[in-house]
Design a protein around this motif. Structure first.
Motif, PDB file in Angstrom:
ATOM      1  N   ILE A 109      42.023-108.007  34.064  1.00 22.63           N
ATOM      2  CA  ILE A 109      40.910-108.474  33.236  1.00 22.63           C
ATOM      3  C   ILE A 109      40.968-107.813  31.862  1.00 22.63           C
ATOM      4  N   CYS A 110      41.181-106.497  31.854  1.00 25.23           N
ATOM      5  CA  CYS A 110      41.270-105.792  30.574  1.00 25.23           C
ATOM      6  C   CYS A 110      42.414-106.341  29.723  1.00 25.23           C
ATOM      7  N   ALA A 111      43.526-106.673  30.367  1.00 27.55           N
ATOM      8  CA  ALA A 111      44.660-107.232  29.627  1.00 27.55           C
ATOM      9  C   ALA A 111      44.285-108.582  29.024  1.00 27.55           C
ATOM     10  N   CYS A 112      43.583-109.400  29.778  1.00 29.97           N
ATOM     11  CA  CYS A 112      43.140-110.703  29.252  1.00 29.97           C
ATOM     12  C   CYS A 112      42.201-110.508  28.062  1.00 29.97           C
ATOM     13  N   VAL A 113      41.261-109.595  28.226  1.00 27.96           N
ATOM     14  CA  VAL A 113      40.295-109.343  27.157  1.00 27.96           C
ATOM     15  C   VAL A 113      41.016-108.809  25.919  1.00 27.96           C
ATOM     16  N   GLU A 114      41.924-107.869  26.112  1.00 26.59           N
ATOM     17  CA  GLU A 114      42.674-107.308  24.975  1.00 26.59           C
ATOM     18  C   GLU A 114      43.420-108.395  24.208  1.00 26.59           C
ATOM     19  N   ARG A 115      44.027-109.344  24.939  1.00 28.94           N
ATOM     20  CA  ARG A 115      44.758-110.426  24.274  1.00 28.94           C
ATOM     21  C   ARG A 115      43.834-111.349  23.488  1.00 28.94           C
ATOM     22  N   LEU A 116      42.579-111.438  23.937  1.00 28.19           N
ATOM     23  CA  LEU A 116      41.640-112.348  23.269  1.00 28.19           C
ATOM     24  C   LEU A 116      40.894-111.695  22.109  1.00 28.19           C
ATOM     25  N   LEU A 117      40.817-110.391  22.061  1.00 28.60           N
ATOM     26  CA  LEU A 117      40.043-109.702  21.026  1.00 28.60           C
ATOM     27  C   LEU A 117      40.454-110.098  19.601  1.00 28.60           C
ATOM     28  N   PRO A 118      41.745-110.242  19.275  1.00 27.10           N
ATOM     29  CA  PRO A 118      42.103-110.635  17.907  1.00 27.10           C
ATOM     30  C   PRO A 118      41.570-112.023  17.505  1.00 27.10           C
ATOM     31  N   ALA A 119      41.232-112.844  18.497  1.00 26.20           N
ATOM     32  CA  ALA A 119      40.711-114.177  18.207  1.00 26.20           C
ATOM     33  C   ALA A 119      39.209-114.151  17.886  1.00 26.20           C
ATOM     34  N   LEU A 120      38.565-112.999  18.107  1.00 28.80           N
ATOM     35  CA  LEU A 120      37.130-112.871  17.835  1.00 28.80           C
ATOM     36  C   LEU A 120      36.899-112.393  16.408  1.00 28.80           C
ATOM     37  N   LYS A 121      35.648-112.521  15.972  1.00 20.71           N
ATOM     38  CA  LYS A 121      35.267-111.930  14.691  1.00 20.71           C
ATOM     39  C   LYS A 121      35.507-110.420  14.798  1.00 20.71           C
ATOM     40  N   PRO A 122      35.925-109.782  13.728  1.00 25.73           N
ATOM     41  CA  PRO A 122      36.251-108.346  13.816  1.00 25.73           C
ATOM     42  C   PRO A 122      35.108-107.485  14.358  1.00 25.73           C
ATOM     43  N   ILE A 123      33.898-107.718  13.925  1.00 25.80           N
ATOM     44  CA  ILE A 123      32.779-106.899  14.418  1.00 25.80           C
ATOM     45  C   ILE A 123      32.567-107.144  15.907  1.00 25.80           C
ATOM     46  N   HIS A 124      32.737-108.396  16.342  1.00 24.31           N
ATOM     47  CA  HIS A 124      32.591-108.717  17.761  1.00 24.31           C
ATOM     48  C   HIS A 124      33.675-108.013  18.566  1.00 24.31           C
ATOM     49  N   ALA A 125      34.902-108.059  18.071  1.00 21.94           N
ATOM     50  CA  ALA A 125      36.019-107.400  18.767  1.00 21.94           C
ATOM     51  C   ALA A 125      35.772-105.895  18.855  1.00 21.94           C
ATOM     52  N   ASP A 126      35.303-105.285  17.777  1.00 23.03           N
ATOM     53  CA  ASP A 126      35.037-103.845  17.778  1.00 23.03           C
ATOM     54  C   ASP A 126      33.981-103.476  18.824  1.00 23.03           C
ATOM     55  N   LEU A 127      32.905-104.253  18.845  1.00 18.98           N
ATOM     56  CA  LEU A 127      31.838-103.957  19.806  1.00 18.98           C
ATOM     57  C   LEU A 127      32.320-104.132  21.239  1.00 18.98           C
ATOM     58  N   ILE A 128      33.012-105.216  21.532  1.00 19.30           N
ATOM     59  CA  ILE A 128      33.526-105.436  22.889  1.00 19.30           C
ATOM     60  C   ILE A 128      34.461-104.297  23.284  1.00 19.30           C
ATOM     61  N   ARG A 129      35.362-103.932  22.391  1.00 19.51           N
ATOM     62  CA  ARG A 129      36.321-102.869  22.685  1.00 19.51           C
ATOM     63  C   ARG A 129      35.588-101.557  22.992  1.00 19.51           C
ATOM     64  N   ARG A 130      34.622-101.196  22.139  1.00 22.79           N
ATOM     65  CA  ARG A 130      33.931 -99.917  22.302  1.00 22.79           C
ATOM     66  C   ARG A 130      33.031 -99.897  23.549  1.00 22.79           C
ATOM     67  N   VAL A 131      32.220-100.945  23.710  1.00 26.41           N
ATOM     68  CA  VAL A 131      31.216-100.930  24.778  1.00 26.41           C
ATOM     69  C   VAL A 131      31.824-101.326  26.128  1.00 26.41           C
ATOM     70  N   GLU A 132      32.564-102.416  26.159  1.00 32.06           N
ATOM     71  CA  GLU A 132      33.054-102.926  27.438  1.00 32.06           C
ATOM     72  C   GLU A 132      34.333-102.234  27.912  1.00 32.06           C
ATOM     73  N   LEU A 133      35.243-101.940  27.005  1.00 36.77           N
ATOM     74  CA  LEU A 133      36.534-101.384  27.421  1.00 36.77           C
ATOM     75  C   LEU A 133      36.574 -99.865  27.376  1.00 36.77           C
ATOM     76  N   GLN A 134      35.888 -99.275  26.401  1.00 38.00           N
ATOM     77  CA  GLN A 134      35.930 -97.823  26.272  1.00 38.00           C
ATOM     78  C   GLN A 134      34.700 -97.137  26.858  1.00 38.00           C
ATOM     79  N   GLY A 135      33.688 -97.918  27.241  1.00 39.11           N
ATOM     80  CA  GLY A 135      32.523 -97.368  27.920  1.00 39.11           C
ATOM     81  C   GLY A 135      31.498 -96.678  27.043  1.00 39.11           C
ATOM     82  N   GLU A 136      31.541 -96.897  25.733  1.00 40.68           N
ATOM     83  CA  GLU A 136      30.517 -96.306  24.859  1.00 40.68           C
ATOM     84  C   GLU A 136      29.189 -97.015  25.101  1.00 40.68           C
ATOM     85  N   SER A 137      28.102 -96.307  24.822  1.00 38.35           N
ATOM     86  CA  SER A 137      26.797 -96.961  24.878  1.00 38.35           C
ATOM     87  C   SER A 137      26.655 -97.828  23.637  1.00 38.35           C
ATOM     88  N   VAL A 138      25.728 -98.750  23.678  1.00 36.66           N
ATOM     89  CA  VAL A 138      25.493 -99.620  22.526  1.00 36.66           C
ATOM     90  C   VAL A 138      25.060 -98.774  21.331  1.00 36.66           C
TER      91      VAL A 138
END
Length: 183
Positions: A109-138
């Motif tokens: 799942i993480c691999a799928c998400v990582e491949r899709l992140l460049p297709a998102l808006k940069p701010i959206h990709a940053d938030l997904i990466r930080r909160v969902e993949l790296q476990g930071e709080s909002v």
């Protein structure tokens, strides 16, 4: 034999009869659904329905019997709804337990998400990466990205929606995440 319109009770008379039996109705419901709060909710909903249909009752003596039948039907609907919710919750819990233990699924799942992140808006990709993949709080991600926590929360919601749409387009509508074959 059908009663003529002149002998039909008024809606107010029907409601008055039903309200006079309120305690008996609630006891009837509570004995079948198991708790006072659900019994009260069913009774209130039944009275609302009765109010909207009270003018259909032709014989005032049958109002109480008619209402008991309405309550029986409400109990059946209530039990079915509870059973469906419990079944759905049990299935979700079982699937979650399986997925939680499956490191390979998480990695995929993480691999799928990582491949899709460049297709998102940069701010959206940053938030997904930080909160969902790296476990930071909002709040932590918001501070790092120079946003307010409230704005980050709204933006994260939009990012998840955008990611979901991309995921469905890229991987298909695979509701069972462990069958993703996008690798």
């Amino acid at each position: 034999m059908v009663a003529d319109k002149s002998s039909s009770p008024s809606a107010n008379e029907v409601i008055a009869q039903l309200v006079a039996h309120r305690r008996a109705f609630k006891a009837f419901l509570a004995s079948r659904v198991g708790n006072e709060a659900d019994a009260e909710d069913l009774l209130q909903n039944g009275l609302v329905k009765a109010l909207s249909r009270a003018d259909e009752i032709k014989d005032g003596e049958k109002a109480v019997a008619w209402f008991y039948q309405l309550l029986r039907n409400a109990i059946i609907d209530h039990v079915r709804s509870r059973h469906a919710a419990a079944t759905r919750d049990d299935r979700w819990a079982a699937e979650t337990a399986i997925l939680a233990d499956d490191v390979e699924v998480d990695r995929q799942i993480c691999a799928c998400v990582e491949r899709l992140l460049p297709a998102l808006k940069p701010i959206h990709a940053d938030l997904i990466r930080r909160v969902e993949l790296q476990g930071e709080s909002v709040a932590q991600a918001a501070g790092a990205l120079g946003m307010t926590p409230n704005n980050a929360s709204v933006t994260l919601h939009r990012a998840r929606e955008e990611l979901r749409r991309k995921f469905v387009r890229f991987c298909g509508d695979c509701r069972c995440l462990n069958v993703c074959d996008c690798a």
